[in-house]
Scaffold this motif. Structure first.
Motif, PDB file in Angstrom:
ATOM      1  N   ALA A 126       1.136  -1.341   0.051  1.00 25.78           N
ATOM      2  CA  ALA A 126      -0.065   0.126   0.145  1.00 25.78           C
ATOM      3  C   ALA A 126       0.584   0.865   0.042  1.00 25.78           C
ATOM      4  O   ALA A 126       1.094   1.900  -0.806  1.00 25.78           O
ATOM      5  CB  ALA A 126      -1.020  -0.249   1.207  1.00 25.78           C
ATOM      6  N   LEU A 127       2.173   1.167   0.969  1.00 25.37           N
ATOM      7  CA  LEU A 127       2.539   2.703   0.988  1.00 25.37           C
ATOM      8  C   LEU A 127       3.458   2.254  -0.227  1.00 25.37           C
ATOM      9  O   LEU A 127       4.712   3.459  -0.022  1.00 25.37           O
ATOM     10  CB  LEU A 127       3.268   2.135   1.962  1.00 25.37           C
ATOM     11  N   GLY A 128       4.221   1.327  -0.555  1.00 26.11           N
ATOM     12  CA  GLY A 128       4.936   1.390  -1.602  1.00 26.11           C
ATOM     13  C   GLY A 128       6.400   1.303  -1.621  1.00 26.11           C
ATOM     14  O   GLY A 128       7.339   2.069  -2.423  1.00 26.11           O
ATOM     15  N   VAL A 129       6.818   0.797  -0.286  1.00 26.16           N
ATOM     16  CA  VAL A 129       7.602   0.865   0.062  1.00 26.16           C
ATOM     17  C   VAL A 129       8.168  -1.123   0.500  1.00 26.16           C
ATOM     18  O   VAL A 129       7.495  -1.940   0.564  1.00 26.16           O
ATOM     19  CB  VAL A 129       8.139   0.802   1.516  1.00 26.16           C
ATOM     20  N   PRO A 130       9.794  -1.300   0.508  1.00 21.69           N
ATOM     21  CA  PRO A 130      10.061  -3.147   0.639  1.00 21.69           C
ATOM     22  C   PRO A 130       9.297  -3.351   2.166  1.00 21.69           C
ATOM     23  O   PRO A 130       9.190  -3.203   2.954  1.00 21.69           O
ATOM     24  CB  PRO A 130      11.424  -3.188   0.798  1.00 21.69           C
ATOM     25  N   ALA A 131       8.616  -4.623   1.779  1.00 20.90           N
ATOM     26  CA  ALA A 131       8.134  -5.656   3.023  1.00 20.90           C
ATOM     27  C   ALA A 131       9.692  -5.672   3.855  1.00 20.90           C
ATOM     28  O   ALA A 131      10.873  -5.631   3.459  1.00 20.90           O
ATOM     29  CB  ALA A 131       8.305  -6.879   2.948  1.00 20.90           C
ATOM     30  N   GLY A 132       9.320  -5.477   5.338  1.00 22.18           N
ATOM     31  CA  GLY A 132      10.664  -5.310   6.468  1.00 22.18           C
ATOM     32  C   GLY A 132      10.708  -3.715   6.662  1.00 22.18           C
ATOM     33  O   GLY A 132      11.458  -3.674   7.540  1.00 22.18           O
ATOM     34  N   SER A 133      10.216  -3.439   6.075  1.00 21.37           N
ATOM     35  CA  SER A 133      10.923  -1.251   6.055  1.00 21.37           C
ATOM     36  C   SER A 133      10.575  -0.915   7.471  1.00 21.37           C
ATOM     37  O   SER A 133       8.688  -1.772   7.499  1.00 21.37           O
ATOM     38  CB  SER A 133      10.551  -1.168   5.257  1.00 21.37           C
ATOM     39  N   PRO A 134      10.829   0.012   7.883  1.00 20.72           N
ATOM     40  CA  PRO A 134      10.568   0.513   9.141  1.00 20.72           C
ATOM     41  C   PRO A 134       8.863   1.342   8.946  1.00 20.72           C
ATOM     42  O   PRO A 134       9.258   2.150   7.885  1.00 20.72           O
ATOM     43  CB  PRO A 134      11.590   1.366  10.205  1.00 20.72           C
ATOM     44  N   SER A 154      -3.162   2.995  11.756  1.00 22.80           N
ATOM     45  CA  SER A 154      -2.394   3.737  10.352  1.00 22.80           C
ATOM     46  C   SER A 154      -1.573   3.253  10.157  1.00 22.80           C
ATOM     47  O   SER A 154      -0.483   3.238  11.256  1.00 22.80           O
ATOM     48  CB  SER A 154      -3.282   5.533  10.617  1.00 22.80           C
ATOM     49  N   TYR A 155      -0.776   2.960   8.857  1.00 19.86           N
ATOM     50  CA  TYR A 155       0.384   3.318   8.767  1.00 19.86           C
ATOM     51  C   TYR A 155       0.607   4.262   8.151  1.00 19.86           C
ATOM     52  O   TYR A 155       0.348   4.852   7.127  1.00 19.86           O
ATOM     53  CB  TYR A 155       0.410   2.002   8.392  1.00 19.86           C
ATOM     54  N   TYR A 156       2.267   4.998   8.885  1.00 22.63           N
ATOM     55  CA  TYR A 156       2.811   6.135   7.598  1.00 22.63           C
ATOM     56  C   TYR A 156       4.520   5.436   7.700  1.00 22.63           C
ATOM     57  O   TYR A 156       4.756   4.804   7.860  1.00 22.63           O
ATOM     58  CB  TYR A 156       2.498   7.155   8.360  1.00 22.63           C
ATOM     59  N   ARG A 157       4.837   6.555   6.638  1.00 18.57           N
ATOM     60  CA  ARG A 157       6.468   6.036   6.559  1.00 18.57           C
ATOM     61  C   ARG A 157       7.037   7.639   7.150  1.00 18.57           C
ATOM     62  O   ARG A 157       6.526   8.222   7.786  1.00 18.57           O
ATOM     63  CB  ARG A 157       6.782   6.364   4.566  1.00 18.57           C
ATOM     64  N   PRO A 158       7.975   6.414   7.810  1.00 12.34           N
ATOM     65  CA  PRO A 158       8.548   7.440   8.585  1.00 12.34           C
ATOM     66  C   PRO A 158       8.831   8.865   8.297  1.00 12.34           C
ATOM     67  O   PRO A 158       8.676  10.701   9.422  1.00 12.34           O
ATOM     68  CB  PRO A 158      10.431   6.779   9.201  1.00 12.34           C
TER      69      PRO A 158
END
Length: 255
Positions: A126-134, A154-158
């Protein structure tokens, strides 16, 4: 000839809907119902279980089987996210639902915890980041008059939220205008959303957290929030007690 538990559930359901058992009153004790309808207590227990699953009654310790008083919360569709509520006012979505339902509310109806976690496959996609990313996980539990209604995580990029009120675990919205205004002030104004909804049976943890009666399903919401240029700035997963909400949408019919 004695009746079965389904027939007894129908009789009790009709009595509740007629007002024979008003809201917030208790049904007669199971032994009393068994004697009245000439059935065994197990039949009464199963009939009441049907009513619990339908959201008509709730077992309350030391009181008995209580008829639910409050109608389902109206969960607004697109209207709950209107910018005039949070960008120019101070009404975040869960408060918009309560106002539309004629409910009182206070900021502490929402509690939350914030943790940095590794993105699972769904969050990562959903966020377009690699799995396991913080990523930051902001988990909320929302109540109505003390009763849990739903969770929203909710989940956000740091980089999008570090140094903002979205990482503050104080109960209530993330300040005036809530999380959407926080993102807007970071140059990440929410513009478009995609919500996907499905039903399933709850996990044991959800039963305990939402205080669900036996047999009640949950409505699961998956939400992606985009900026005007199509960047996903939030992915959220919500779990709602099915009997505590009605879902209401108003929209223009497309040409």
């Amino acid at each position: 000839m004695s009746i079965g538990y389904r027939e007894l559930a129908t009789v009790l359901r009709d009595a509740i809907q007629r007002g024979d058992y008003p809201p917030e009153t208790t049904l007669p004790k199971q032994e009393e119902l068994a004697a009245e309808f000439q059935v065994n207590v197990n039949t009464v227990r199963k009939a009441i279980g049907v009513l619990e699953a339908e959201g008509l009654v709730t077992p309350v310790r030391r009181r008995g089987t209580v008829v639910r008083a409050r109608p389902p919360m109206k969960r607004l569709g697109a209207d709950r996210y209107a910018k005039n509520k949070w960008k120019y006012g101070d009404v975040v979505p869960f408060i918009a639902d309560r106002e539309a339902s004629g409910r009182s509310w206070q900021p502490t109806d929402q509690t939350q915890s914030v943790t940095k976690v590794e993105a699972d496959s769904e969050v990562a996609e959903a966020l377009g980041v690699p799995a396991g990313s913080p990523v930051y996980e902001r988990a909320r539990l929302v109540k109505d008059a003390g009763q849990p209604t739903h969770t929203l995580t909710s989940y956000y990029r740091p980089a999008d939220v570090e140094g903002t009120r979205l990482l503050d675990a104080t109960p209530g919205p993330a300040g005036r205008g809530g999380g959407f205004l926080v993102l807007t002030l970071r140059g990440l104004e929410p513009d478009t959303m995609t919500e996907t909804i499905h039903a399933r049976m709850p996990t044991p943890g959800e039963v305990a957290q939402l205080l669900l009666p036996a047999g009640e399903p949950v409505m699961v919401l998956l939400r992606r929030t985009f900026t005007a240029n199509g960047r996903v700035v939030e992915f959220a997963r919500g779990v709602h007690a099915a009997s505590r909400f009605s879902w209401s949408y108003t929209f223009k019919i497309p040409d």
